[in-house]
Design an enzyme around this catalytic site. Structure first.
Site, PDB file in Angstrom:
ATOM      1  N   GLY A   1      87.085  -5.688  26.245  1.00  0.00           N
ATOM      2  CA  GLY A   1      86.358  -6.953  26.055  1.00  0.00           C
ATOM      3  C   GLY A   1      84.983  -6.876  26.692  1.00  0.00           C
TER       4      GLY A   1
ATOM      5  N   VAL B   1      72.261   4.525  34.236  1.00  0.00           N
ATOM      6  CA  VAL B   1      71.282   5.417  33.587  1.00  0.00           C
ATOM      7  C   VAL B   1      70.163   5.774  34.563  1.00  0.00           C
ATOM      8  CG1 VAL B   1      69.526   5.547  31.765  1.00  0.00           C
ATOM      9  CG2 VAL B   1      71.802   4.638  31.242  1.00  0.00           C
TER      10      VAL B   1
ATOM     11  N   ASP C   1      87.795 -11.550  33.191  1.00  0.00           N
ATOM     12  CA  ASP C   1      89.051 -12.109  33.720  1.00  0.00           C
ATOM     13  C   ASP C   1      89.209 -11.994  35.235  1.00  0.00           C
ATOM     14  OD1 ASP C   1      89.873 -12.858  31.212  1.00  0.00           O
ATOM     15  OD2 ASP C   1      90.906 -10.971  30.804  1.00  0.00           O
TER      16      ASP C   1
ATOM     17  N   ARG D   1      83.360 -33.897  30.807  1.00  0.00           N
ATOM     18  CA  ARG D   1      83.640 -35.020  31.732  1.00  0.00           C
ATOM     19  C   ARG D   1      82.843 -36.257  31.333  1.00  0.00           C
ATOM     20  NH1 ARG D   1      87.675 -36.187  34.967  1.00  0.00           N
ATOM     21  NH2 ARG D   1      87.522 -34.278  36.181  1.00  0.00           N
TER      22      ARG D   1
ATOM     23  N   GLY E   1      91.840 -16.269  29.856  1.00  0.00           N
ATOM     24  CA  GLY E   1      92.760 -15.770  30.884  1.00  0.00           C
ATOM     25  C   GLY E   1      94.150 -15.620  30.288  1.00  0.00           C
ATOM     26  N   ARG E   2      94.374 -14.468  29.625  1.00  0.00           N
ATOM     27  CA  ARG E   2      95.686 -14.246  29.003  1.00  0.00           C
ATOM     28  C   ARG E   2      96.764 -14.034  30.048  1.00  0.00           C
ATOM     29  NH1 ARG E   2      93.940  -9.698  24.988  1.00  0.00           N
ATOM     30  NH2 ARG E   2      92.878  -9.375  26.913  1.00  0.00           N
TER      31      ARG E   2
ATOM     32  N   ARG F   1      92.175 -35.360  23.456  1.00  0.00           N
ATOM     33  CA  ARG F   1      91.367 -34.356  22.742  1.00  0.00           C
ATOM     34  C   ARG F   1      91.578 -32.994  23.399  1.00  0.00           C
ATOM     35  NH1 ARG F   1      90.898 -38.272  20.219  1.00  0.00           N
ATOM     36  NH2 ARG F   1      89.053 -39.360  19.440  1.00  0.00           N
TER      37      ARG F   1
HETATM   38  P1  ATP Z   1      89.666  -6.461  28.936  1.00  0.00           P
HETATM   39  O1  ATP Z   1      90.410  -6.620  30.238  1.00  0.00           O
HETATM   40  O2  ATP Z   1      88.369  -7.179  28.964  1.00  0.00           O
HETATM   41  O3  ATP Z   1      90.497  -6.736  27.725  1.00  0.00           O
HETATM   42  P2  ATP Z   1      90.260  -3.639  28.750  1.00  0.00           P
HETATM   43  O4  ATP Z   1      89.513  -2.436  29.131  1.00  0.00           O
HETATM   44  O5  ATP Z   1      91.540  -3.916  29.496  1.00  0.00           O
HETATM   45  O6  ATP Z   1      89.260  -4.880  28.830  1.00  0.00           O
HETATM   46  P3  ATP Z   1      91.808  -2.919  26.419  1.00  0.00           P
HETATM   47  O7  ATP Z   1      91.666  -3.304  24.988  1.00  0.00           O
HETATM   48  O8  ATP Z   1      93.110  -3.177  27.091  1.00  0.00           O
HETATM   49  O9  ATP Z   1      90.587  -3.595  27.189  1.00  0.00           O
HETATM   50  O10 ATP Z   1      91.523  -1.335  26.542  1.00  0.00           O
HETATM   51  C1  ATP Z   1      90.370  -0.767  25.965  1.00  0.00           C
HETATM   52  C2  ATP Z   1      90.734   0.514  25.250  1.00  0.00           C
HETATM   53  O11 ATP Z   1      91.250   1.454  26.206  1.00  0.00           O
HETATM   54  C3  ATP Z   1      91.854   0.399  24.222  1.00  0.00           C
HETATM   55  O12 ATP Z   1      91.389  -0.090  22.978  1.00  0.00           O
HETATM   56  C4  ATP Z   1      92.345   1.833  24.118  1.00  0.00           C
HETATM   57  O13 ATP Z   1      91.515   2.601  23.294  1.00  0.00           O
HETATM   58  C5  ATP Z   1      92.177   2.339  25.568  1.00  0.00           C
HETATM   59  N1  ATP Z   1      93.483   2.281  26.248  1.00  0.00           N
HETATM   60  C6  ATP Z   1      94.119   1.201  26.739  1.00  0.00           C
HETATM   61  N2  ATP Z   1      95.320   1.540  27.269  1.00  0.00           N
HETATM   62  C7  ATP Z   1      95.450   2.871  27.090  1.00  0.00           C
HETATM   63  C8  ATP Z   1      96.459   3.838  27.413  1.00  0.00           C
HETATM   64  N3  ATP Z   1      97.596   3.473  28.005  1.00  0.00           N
HETATM   65  N4  ATP Z   1      96.234   5.131  27.071  1.00  0.00           N
HETATM   66  C9  ATP Z   1      95.086   5.500  26.453  1.00  0.00           C
HETATM   67  N5  ATP Z   1      94.111   4.640  26.135  1.00  0.00           N
HETATM   68  C10 ATP Z   1      94.265   3.355  26.443  1.00  0.00           C
END
Ligand code: ATP
Length: 329
Positions: free
Chosen positions: A16, A29, A133, A160, A176-177, A254
């Site tokens: 995300g 960089v 999050d 508000r 916040g899942r 709402r």
């Molecule tokens: P956010 O917390 O904002 O969702 P995130 O980094 O946790 O960010 P994810 O979609 O869970 O987001 O992970 C990003 C990418 O990391 C996934 O799309 C996948 O390609 C890779 N990834 C996640 N878990 C694994 C795993 N167990 N092994 C290999 N690659 C992984």
């Protein structure tokens, strides 16, 4: 820890997107260039790594981005990278481009993937916590959290005004899942009467009783902040239950789902500074020979945490804050 020669650094944003990722990228960089490393940007996270979608980064590639939301490298989720074959393809592209170390900016999924690149293919990886999050162990705050929190509070303030004008009940759903950091803190900052988060058991009976007591006995507007991952099904789940109950037929109700507005916008000063410090810290850690770690900020100090601990442990919310809402509302 072994000292490793690094010639070319790869950097990517993944999972995300979060405001401040660009500020972090800029810091990575510029620190790498200042240390005479070559820098390659990897577009669209692991998707781009698998496809070899790389771009050489210069000083000016990151000009004028410290203040912008999103990520200039783009982000993606990649199913293919979860497979060994996908990771082999990614590793082959990294090697072809001479990349020997990586900075991964993302959340826990991103770090799980990064750890696999280290274990299976030997790439030195350091993570920077980039997720709105704030649910990552090993850092007090993640990049993007402060901005998302302030966006949510700003929206609650607006809600508000209108809630007050009509004595309405508003159910405000925030992101916040699995974690209630945003809900808890924007609920307190926005003066919410009730805050519902995934970390605690929420009973519909209690929710109804509390709302009825506030709205019928005290006749005032009420704001309930609910995290999207709360087990009652977010704002819509609660709204359905209340509409089905005759006791609520006289209450004007709402729902507002803030959704992706919380991901966008210019990063706050706090996120820009955090992102810059972590970006510099990540490159310096790699140059010092660290790998398979995340750089975080704890009590004002940069701190390294092994990636397996970051995704293996759960960061706890502050339960004292939750008690505070009961006193304040
Ligand atoms: P956010 O917390 O904002 O969702 P995130 O980094 O946790 O960010 P994810 O979609 O869970 O987001 O992970 C990003 C990418 O990391 C996934 O799309 C996948 O390609 C890779 N990834 C996640 N878990 C694994 C795993 N167990 N092994 C290999 N690659 C992984």
């Amino acid at each position: 820890m072994t000292m490793q020669e690094i010639d070319c650094l790869g950097v990517y944003t993944s999972g995300g997107d979060a405001p401040g990722m660009n500020a972090c990228l800029r810091a990575v960089v510029r620190t790498a260039l200042a240390n005479d490393l070559e820098v390659m940007g990897i577009r669209r996270g692991y998707e781009g790594m698998i496809e070899g979608d790389f771009v050489e980064m210069e000083r000016r590639s990151v000009s004028n981005i410290v203040q912008s939301g999103g990520t200039i490298l783009k982000s993606a989720r990649s199913e293919a990278f979860r497979t060994e074959e996908g990771r082999q393809q990614a590793a082959a592209h990294l090697r072809e481009n001479g990349i020997d170390a990586l900075v991964a900016i993302g959340g826990d999924g991103t770090f799980r993937g990064a750890s696999k690149l280290y274990d299976e293919h030997g790439f030195a990886v350091v993570g920077c916590p980039g997720t709105i999050d704030n649910d990552l162990y090993g850092t007090d705050q993640t990049i993007g959290y402060d901005t998302a929190l302030n966006t949510a509070i700003d929206n609650i303030d607006r809600i508000r005004d209108t809630a007050d004008a009509h004595n309405r009940l508003f159910l405000v759903e925030v992101m916040g899942r699995d974690a209630g950091f945003i809900a808890l803190n924007c609920g307190i900052g926005g003066g919410a009467e009730l805050i519902l988060i995934p970390e605690t058991i929420t009973e519909m009976g209690m929710v109804k009783e509390r709302i009825l007591s506030l709205m019928t006995a005290q006749r005032r507007s009420t704001i309930v902040v609910v995290a999207e991952g709360d087990e009652l099904g977010g704002a819509q789940g609660i709204e359905r239950a209340l509409r089905d109950d005759d006791a609520f037929s006289d209450i004007e109700l709402r729902s507002a789902i803030l959704g992706h507005t919380q991901r966008g916008g210019a990063p706050t000063a706090s996120d820009r500074v955090l992102a810059s410090r972590l970006g510099v810290g990540a490159v310096e850690s790699l140059l010092d020979g660290h790998a398979d770690v995340m750089v975080g900020l704890t009590n004002g100090e940069l701190k390294l945490t092994p990636l397996r601990n970051v995704y293996g442990r759960r960061k706890s919310i502050d339960y004292d804050l939750l008690k505070l809402t009961q006193i304040l509302s």
